[in-house]
Design a protein around this motif. Sequence first.
Motif, PDB file in Angstrom:
ATOM      1  N   SER A   1      23.157  26.045  14.242  1.00 30.21           N
ATOM      2  CA  SER A   1      23.713  27.338  14.620  1.00 30.21           C
ATOM      3  C   SER A   1      23.871  28.209  13.382  1.00 30.21           C
ATOM      4  CB  SER A   1      25.074  27.149  15.300  1.00 30.21           C
ATOM      5  OG  SER A   1      25.602  28.384  15.725  1.00 30.21           O
ATOM      6  N   ALA A   2      23.913  29.525  13.590  1.00 26.59           N
ATOM      7  CA  ALA A   2      24.122  30.453  12.489  1.00 26.59           C
ATOM      8  C   ALA A   2      24.876  31.676  12.980  1.00 26.59           C
ATOM      9  CB  ALA A   2      22.786  30.866  11.866  1.00 26.59           C
ATOM     10  N   ILE A   3      25.556  32.316  12.054  1.00 30.34           N
ATOM     11  CA  ILE A   3      26.329  33.513  12.364  1.00 30.34           C
ATOM     12  C   ILE A   3      26.132  34.513  11.240  1.00 30.34           C
ATOM     13  CG2 ILE A   3      28.434  32.593  11.285  1.00 30.34           C
ATOM     14  CD1 ILE A   3      30.010  33.974  13.575  1.00 30.34           C
TER      15      ILE A   3
ATOM     16  N   THR B   1      15.960  28.373   9.195  1.00 32.94           N
ATOM     17  CA  THR B   1      15.199  27.474   8.337  1.00 32.94           C
ATOM     18  C   THR B   1      15.974  27.205   7.053  1.00 32.94           C
ATOM     19  OG1 THR B   1      14.039  29.393   7.437  1.00 32.94           O
ATOM     20  CG2 THR B   1      12.974  28.203   9.231  1.00 32.94           C
ATOM     21  N   THR B   2      15.886  25.972   6.582  1.00 29.07           N
ATOM     22  CA  THR B   2      16.688  25.583   5.422  1.00 29.07           C
ATOM     23  C   THR B   2      16.335  26.388   4.178  1.00 29.07           C
ATOM     24  OG1 THR B   2      15.105  23.825   4.924  1.00 29.07           O
ATOM     25  CG2 THR B   2      17.001  23.230   6.278  1.00 29.07           C
ATOM     26  N   GLY B   3      15.091  26.775   4.045  1.00 29.03           N
ATOM     27  CA  GLY B   3      14.663  27.484   2.846  1.00 29.03           C
ATOM     28  C   GLY B   3      15.294  28.848   2.658  1.00 29.03           C
ATOM     29  N   LYS B   4      15.881  29.403   3.698  1.00 31.37           N
ATOM     30  CA  LYS B   4      16.494  30.728   3.609  1.00 31.37           C
ATOM     31  C   LYS B   4      17.937  30.661   3.127  1.00 31.37           C
ATOM     32  CE  LYS B   4      12.940  32.912   5.340  1.00 31.37           C
ATOM     33  NZ  LYS B   4      12.133  33.851   4.523  1.00 31.37           N
ATOM     34  N   TYR B   5      18.477  29.461   3.001  1.00 31.46           N
ATOM     35  CA  TYR B   5      19.870  29.300   2.624  1.00 31.46           C
ATOM     36  C   TYR B   5      19.992  29.014   1.133  1.00 31.46           C
ATOM     37  CZ  TYR B   5      21.208  29.689   7.440  1.00 31.46           C
ATOM     38  OH  TYR B   5      21.421  30.190   8.704  1.00 31.46           O
ATOM     39  N   ASP B   6      20.982  29.640   0.532  1.00 28.57           N
ATOM     40  CA  ASP B   6      21.127  29.575  -0.919  1.00 28.57           C
ATOM     41  C   ASP B   6      22.147  28.538  -1.382  1.00 28.57           C
ATOM     42  OD1 ASP B   6      20.959  32.872  -0.161  1.00 28.57           O
ATOM     43  OD2 ASP B   6      19.460  32.045  -1.529  1.00 28.57           O
ATOM     44  N   TYR B   7      23.124  28.267  -0.544  1.00 32.76           N
ATOM     45  CA  TYR B   7      24.192  27.345  -0.928  1.00 32.76           C
ATOM     46  C   TYR B   7      24.446  26.364   0.221  1.00 32.76           C
ATOM     47  CZ  TYR B   7      24.979  31.038  -4.333  1.00 32.76           C
ATOM     48  OH  TYR B   7      24.799  31.973  -5.327  1.00 32.76           O
TER      49      TYR B   7
ATOM     50  N   LEU C   1      26.003  32.620   7.594  1.00 28.79           N
ATOM     51  CA  LEU C   1      26.392  31.213   7.501  1.00 28.79           C
ATOM     52  C   LEU C   1      25.729  30.390   8.588  1.00 28.79           C
ATOM     53  CD1 LEU C   1      30.172  31.919   6.935  1.00 28.79           C
ATOM     54  CD2 LEU C   1      28.490  31.316   5.190  1.00 28.79           C
ATOM     55  N   GLY C   2      25.417  29.169   8.253  1.00 25.03           N
ATOM     56  CA  GLY C   2      24.747  28.312   9.212  1.00 25.03           C
ATOM     57  C   GLY C   2      25.249  26.887   9.176  1.00 25.03           C
ATOM     58  N   TRP C   3      24.985  26.186  10.248  1.00 24.86           N
ATOM     59  CA  TRP C   3      25.226  24.743  10.332  1.00 24.86           C
ATOM     60  C   TRP C   3      23.894  24.052  10.601  1.00 24.86           C
ATOM     61  CZ3 TRP C   3      29.683  22.254   9.216  1.00 24.86           C
ATOM     62  CH2 TRP C   3      30.874  22.984   9.214  1.00 24.86           C
TER      63      TRP C   3
ATOM     64  N   CYS D   1      27.140  22.708   6.250  1.00 23.21           N
ATOM     65  CA  CYS D   1      27.237  24.161   6.333  1.00 23.21           C
ATOM     66  C   CYS D   1      26.456  24.766   5.174  1.00 23.21           C
ATOM     67  CB  CYS D   1      28.687  24.630   6.315  1.00 23.21           C
ATOM     68  SG  CYS D   1      29.644  24.111   4.880  1.00 23.21           S
ATOM     69  N   ALA D   2      25.997  25.980   5.374  1.00 20.87           N
ATOM     70  CA  ALA D   2      25.165  26.627   4.375  1.00 20.87           C
ATOM     71  C   ALA D   2      25.373  28.136   4.419  1.00 20.87           C
ATOM     72  CB  ALA D   2      23.699  26.292   4.605  1.00 20.87           C
ATOM     73  N   ALA D   3      25.080  28.788   3.303  1.00 17.75           N
ATOM     74  CA  ALA D   3      25.258  30.235   3.202  1.00 17.75           C
ATOM     75  C   ALA D   3      23.957  30.879   2.737  1.00 17.75           C
ATOM     76  CB  ALA D   3      26.386  30.558   2.223  1.00 17.75           C
ATOM     77  N   ALA D   4      23.619  31.992   3.360  1.00 18.67           N
ATOM     78  CA  ALA D   4      22.397  32.724   3.038  1.00 18.67           C
ATOM     79  C   ALA D   4      22.745  34.163   2.709  1.00 18.67           C
ATOM     80  CB  ALA D   4      21.436  32.671   4.211  1.00 18.67           C
ATOM     81  N   ARG D   5      22.191  34.653   1.603  1.00 16.07           N
ATOM     82  CA  ARG D   5      22.523  36.017   1.184  1.00 16.07           C
ATOM     83  C   ARG D   5      21.796  37.072   2.004  1.00 16.07           C
ATOM     84  NH1 ARG D   5      21.637  34.796  -5.124  1.00 16.07           N
ATOM     85  NH2 ARG D   5      19.890  33.740  -4.125  1.00 16.07           N
ATOM     86  N   ASN D   6      20.555  36.786   2.375  1.00 18.51           N
ATOM     87  CA  ASN D   6      19.701  37.862   2.855  1.00 18.51           C
ATOM     88  C   ASN D   6      19.348  37.838   4.332  1.00 18.51           C
ATOM     89  OD1 ASN D   6      19.514  38.959   0.222  1.00 18.51           O
ATOM     90  ND2 ASN D   6      17.939  37.458  -0.294  1.00 18.51           N
ATOM     91  N   GLU D   7      19.362  36.678   4.937  1.00 16.32           N
ATOM     92  CA  GLU D   7      18.878  36.612   6.307  1.00 16.32           C
ATOM     93  C   GLU D   7      19.762  35.737   7.176  1.00 16.32           C
ATOM     94  OE1 GLU D   7      14.202  36.305   4.990  1.00 16.32           O
ATOM     95  OE2 GLU D   7      14.748  35.770   7.048  1.00 16.32           O
TER      96      GLU D   7
END
Length: 122
Positions: A48-50, A105-111, A33-35, A95-101
């Motif tokens: 930030s990301a966690i 970078t915004t492109g890595k986030y899926d939602y 997850l990221g902000w 806020c954003a969610a990434a499945r894989n990494e």
Amino acid sequence: VQLQASGGGLVQAGASLRLSCAASGRTFSRYNLGWFRQVPGKGREFVSAINWSGSSTYYADSVKDRFTISRDSAKNSVYLQMNSLKPEDTAIYYCAAARNELAHTTGKYDYWGQGTQVTVSS
């Protein structure tokens, strides 16, 4: 996964705010997850990301030592505690969610959530 950010507002410099992001979806606990934040006329900036377990966190240099990211998988939520706010922190926060990494970078986030406005007055 659907994300809903909240907690923004208008505060004076030096104050604190806590942003929350509630997620729906049964696989939330497996997402990193990221902000991010964005001001008019500029691109979305990493804050930030966690990672999925909460064991690793990243911060932009501009917020390090002032902001803290955390997550509560039982509540399907991620938080951003923002202390010592500055006028330059004024932005819409997403806020954003990434499945894989665990990425900055915004492109890595899926939602993405819809954003919450933070305004810091001097």
